[in-house]
Write a protein that holds these residues in place. Structure first.
Motif, PDB file in Angstrom:
ATOM      1  N   TRP A  39      -4.523  -5.852   2.183  1.00 20.76           N
ATOM      2  CA  TRP A  39      -5.623  -5.460   3.069  1.00 20.76           C
ATOM      3  C   TRP A  39      -6.560  -6.597   3.469  1.00 20.76           C
ATOM      4  CZ3 TRP A  39      -5.595  -1.158   5.658  1.00 20.76           C
ATOM      5  CH2 TRP A  39      -4.843  -0.088   5.163  1.00 20.76           C
ATOM      6  N   GLN A  95      -8.989   6.154  -0.128  1.00 19.67           N
ATOM      7  CA  GLN A  95      -9.082   4.728   0.183  1.00 19.67           C
ATOM      8  C   GLN A  95     -10.413   4.484   0.884  1.00 19.67           C
ATOM      9  OE1 GLN A  95      -7.390   2.244   3.493  1.00 19.67           O
ATOM     10  NE2 GLN A  95      -5.622   2.465   2.156  1.00 19.67           N
ATOM     11  N   CYS A 100       1.845   2.144  -3.497  1.00 17.20           N
ATOM     12  CA  CYS A 100       0.829   2.090  -4.545  1.00 17.20           C
ATOM     13  C   CYS A 100       0.581   3.514  -5.044  1.00 17.20           C
ATOM     14  CB  CYS A 100      -0.443   1.486  -3.960  1.00 17.20           C
ATOM     15  SG  CYS A 100      -1.785   1.372  -5.136  1.00 17.20           S
ATOM     16  N   CYS A 114      -9.195   1.393  -3.697  1.00 17.51           N
ATOM     17  CA  CYS A 114      -9.175   2.742  -4.285  1.00 17.51           C
ATOM     18  C   CYS A 114      -9.629   2.662  -5.730  1.00 17.51           C
ATOM     19  CB  CYS A 114      -7.768   3.329  -4.245  1.00 17.51           C
ATOM     20  SG  CYS A 114      -7.084   3.431  -2.588  1.00 17.51           S
ATOM     21  N   MET A 167     -10.150  -4.133  -4.577  1.00 18.53           N
ATOM     22  CA  MET A 167      -9.195  -3.021  -4.621  1.00 18.53           C
ATOM     23  C   MET A 167      -9.874  -1.813  -3.988  1.00 18.53           C
ATOM     24  SD  MET A 167      -6.878  -1.586  -7.721  1.00 18.53           S
ATOM     25  CE  MET A 167      -7.798  -0.224  -8.370  1.00 18.53           C
ATOM     26  N   ARG A 185      -1.899   5.004  -6.097  1.00 14.91           N
ATOM     27  CA  ARG A 185      -3.165   5.624  -5.690  1.00 14.91           C
ATOM     28  C   ARG A 185      -3.079   6.253  -4.294  1.00 14.91           C
ATOM     29  NH1 ARG A 185      -4.476   2.175  -9.612  1.00 14.91           N
ATOM     30  NH2 ARG A 185      -3.325   0.599  -8.514  1.00 14.91           N
ATOM     31  N   ARG A 186      -1.988   5.951  -3.567  1.00 13.59           N
ATOM     32  CA  ARG A 186      -1.816   6.556  -2.245  1.00 13.59           C
ATOM     33  C   ARG A 186      -1.302   7.983  -2.344  1.00 13.59           C
ATOM     34  NH1 ARG A 186      -3.848   5.346   2.497  1.00 13.59           N
ATOM     35  NH2 ARG A 186      -1.989   5.369   3.776  1.00 13.59           N
ATOM     36  N   CYS A 235      -3.601  -5.366  -3.960  1.00 15.14           N
ATOM     37  CA  CYS A 235      -4.298  -4.661  -2.881  1.00 15.14           C
ATOM     38  C   CYS A 235      -4.877  -5.661  -1.872  1.00 15.14           C
ATOM     39  CB  CYS A 235      -5.406  -3.800  -3.474  1.00 15.14           C
ATOM     40  SG  CYS A 235      -6.213  -2.751  -2.275  1.00 15.14           S
ATOM     41  N   CYS A 287       0.795  -1.214   0.000  1.00 17.86           N
ATOM     42  CA  CYS A 287       0.000   0.000   0.000  1.00 17.86           C
ATOM     43  C   CYS A 287       0.839   1.282   0.000  1.00 17.86           C
ATOM     44  CB  CYS A 287      -0.951  -0.003   1.185  1.00 17.86           C
ATOM     45  SG  CYS A 287      -2.322   1.110   0.952  1.00 17.86           S
TER      46      CYS A 287
END
Ligand code: SF4
Length: 517
Positions: free
Chosen positions: A102, A22, A5, A82, A80, A7-8, A98, A2
């Motif tokens: 998680w 998220q 990633c 996000c 996923m 998208r973070r 992902c 994460c």
């Protein structure tokens, strides 16, 4: 995974320019049911919480009550968490990365929720749920609304036989610890009211599955004929004998018919038929009298009640015509599956879903036996190329055999191509063992330019042999061909049951609300 990633990143924006958040799971922990959707929609992204807004209302107020589940029973999350920047569905690799962090990671969602049932609500979530080894087999159009697992017929205690259901490992939980039910994505219901009916059907099925699991039953169609009788017949007398019990049976007006050809476009190899579940007969295309007897037997003038069942009639009617079998009345099980709307249209997934039949894929049957034939052809090509073309190829002037006159037209291109052919390592291109990841010789052939294909055809004494049932050992090919006809017949009875169920749901004409205008 994460923290690195993309998208973070705080600057990550979705296609509408909104910040990508998220999305936290929604629902209690622990919970008996964990519902895993594919990826967040715009509402979930905005609020940072799973299943909110329009989709949340559908899930919590419509679908879950249909499954007999309340809000307290279900925790909802994503494969996923996000959104993708382009708003598209996540790729399998993205969702897997992902989820491994998680869902299945230490202290992840599976550990916190400790579910007994996982509802994988979408194609990506379903593939990720079963892990890398099984993900190729998982297909939501085939398995939606069913308890997923493998069924085998095995010798049980005291010398008897029995069914064994093997649940898969789900999101890293050990096999058997958690039940997996793949479903259509709830969001697909927004695309049309017909799709919404199918999603609702999935959740109504979940209710029955959960009840069956509580009772310790296996809630899936079982193969009622695990030891079917399939055989080859070659004479008119055998054809008559195979059809005779059929004509005397009360339900006997249906005969399921299938065909096999040499490759996808070659001449007919056989026709197969089945008149009773668990049976199948194969008439080779070269047994002309037997084929003619079959043609005669299914004519409406011979038996006015006769109906032929086909699966994918567009293919079979044409092949049967080439065999001289025509003029019969037919129904297509693929049409019926299509009209029902929530069934797969392929025969293999349909037979598994409705009749519990494990079927082998065509390419699984023919690929292994076809590879040695292609190798032999390839070696012929290599030897002919080595003999015809000198090691040091003249740049401009290509030495041509008299019967290769047409090459002159393409001498420049062929000269370069043939030079490459000399280096062609057939052993690398066509490994001896079938299976594994290797470039398919047939894909390779399709990608060649027409000139090169023509030259290869000359060198090899013919076009590259197709992937075909004619290369398969006889008994295996007969079993394969007969099973297709058997499956067509068995799925037909199941499809008719579904059509009748549907008809019962439509009120008779007298009960329908009248128009008042
Ligand atoms: S998609 Fe998954 S791995 Fe990537 S930032 Fe979001 S939660 Fe983390």
């Amino acid at each position: 995974m994460c923290p690195i990633c993309p998208r973070r990143h705080p600057s990550a924006r979705n296609e509408h320019g909104a910040r990508i958040n998220q999305c936290a799971p929604n629902g209690p922990t622990p919970a008996p049911v964990l519902m895993v959707l594919d990826a967040p929609d715009d509402n979930a992204n905005r609020q940072g919480l799973a299943a909110v807004g329009k989709l949340g209302r559908e899930v919590f107020d419509c679908y879950l009550p249909a499954a007999g589940l309340g809000r307290d029973d279900v925790r909802v999350t994503y494969a996923m968490r996000c959104q993708r920047v382009d708003g598209e569905a996540p790729s399998l690799n993205e969702a897997r990365a992902c989820s491994e962090y998680w869902l299945t990671g230490p202290g992840g969602e599976m550990e916190q929720t400790r579910p007994r049932v996982v509802v994988a609500a979408g194609p990506v979530a379903a593939k990720v749920a079963v892990g890398r080894d099984e993900s190729g087999r998982m297909d939501v159009p085939t398995y939606h609304g069913q308890l997923y697992g493998k069924v085998e017929y095995q010798r049980g205690g005291l010398g008897g036989f029995g069914w064994k259901f093997t649940p898969p490992a789900v999101f890293g939980a050990p096999a058997g610890a958690v039940h997996l039910i793949p479903t259509n994505s709830p969001a697909s219901g927004f695309a049309g009211s017909d799709l919404m009916t199918h999603v609702l059907g999935d959740y109504a099925a979940i209710k029955h599955i959960l009840a069956s699991v509580e009772r310790g039953e296996y809630p899936h169609a079982l193969d009622q004929f695990p030891f079917p009788q399939y055989r080859e017949i070659t004479t008119p007398v055998e054809v008559a004998a195979a059809l005779h019990p059929h004509y005397s049976a009360t339900r006997g007006r249906w005969v399921a018919v299938d065909t096999e050809t040499d490759g996808m476009t070659g001449p007919p190899w056989c026709l197969s038929f089945s008149t009773a579940p668990g049976t199948g007969y194969v008439i080779p295309a070269d047994a002309r009298p037997a084929v003619a007897a079959f043609h005669h037997a299914i004519q409406p003038t011979t038996n006015p009640y006769q109906r032929v069942l086909l699966h994918n009639a567009l293919f079979d009617v044409e092949v049967l015509g080439r065999l001289g079998v025509e003029g019969f009345r037919w129904r297509d099980t693929m049409h019926t599956a299509y009209q029902l709307g929530n069934q797969p249209q392929g025969l293999k997934p349909l037979a598994w879903r409705l009749a519990g039949m494990e079927m082998v894929d065509y390419s699984e049957v023919v690929r292994g036996p076809s590879i040695p034939v292609v190798r032999a052809w390839g070696e012929r090509v290599a030897q002919a190329v080595a003999a015809a073309i000198p090691t040091k190829l003249p740049r401009k002037k290509l030495v041509l055999e008299p019967h290769h006159k047409f090459w002159k037209k393409h001498a420049g291109l062929l000269g370069r191509r043939m030079a490459k052919l000399e280096e062609w390592q057939l052993a690398q291109l066509f490994p001896a063992e079938a299976g594994g990841d290797f470039p398919s010789p047939w894909d390779w052939w399709e990608e060649r330019e027409p000139n090169v294909r023509r030259a290869l055809t000359l060198f090899g004494g013919g076009v590259m042999p197709a992937e075909s049932i004619v290369h398969v050992p006889r008994d295996r090919a007969i079993a394969y061909a007969a099973r297709d006809a058997d499956a067509t017949l068995r799925t037909w009875w199941a499809l008719r049951g579904l059509v009748r169920q549907l008809a019962r749901k439509v009120p008779p004409a007298g009960d329908r609300p009248r128009k008042t205008w």
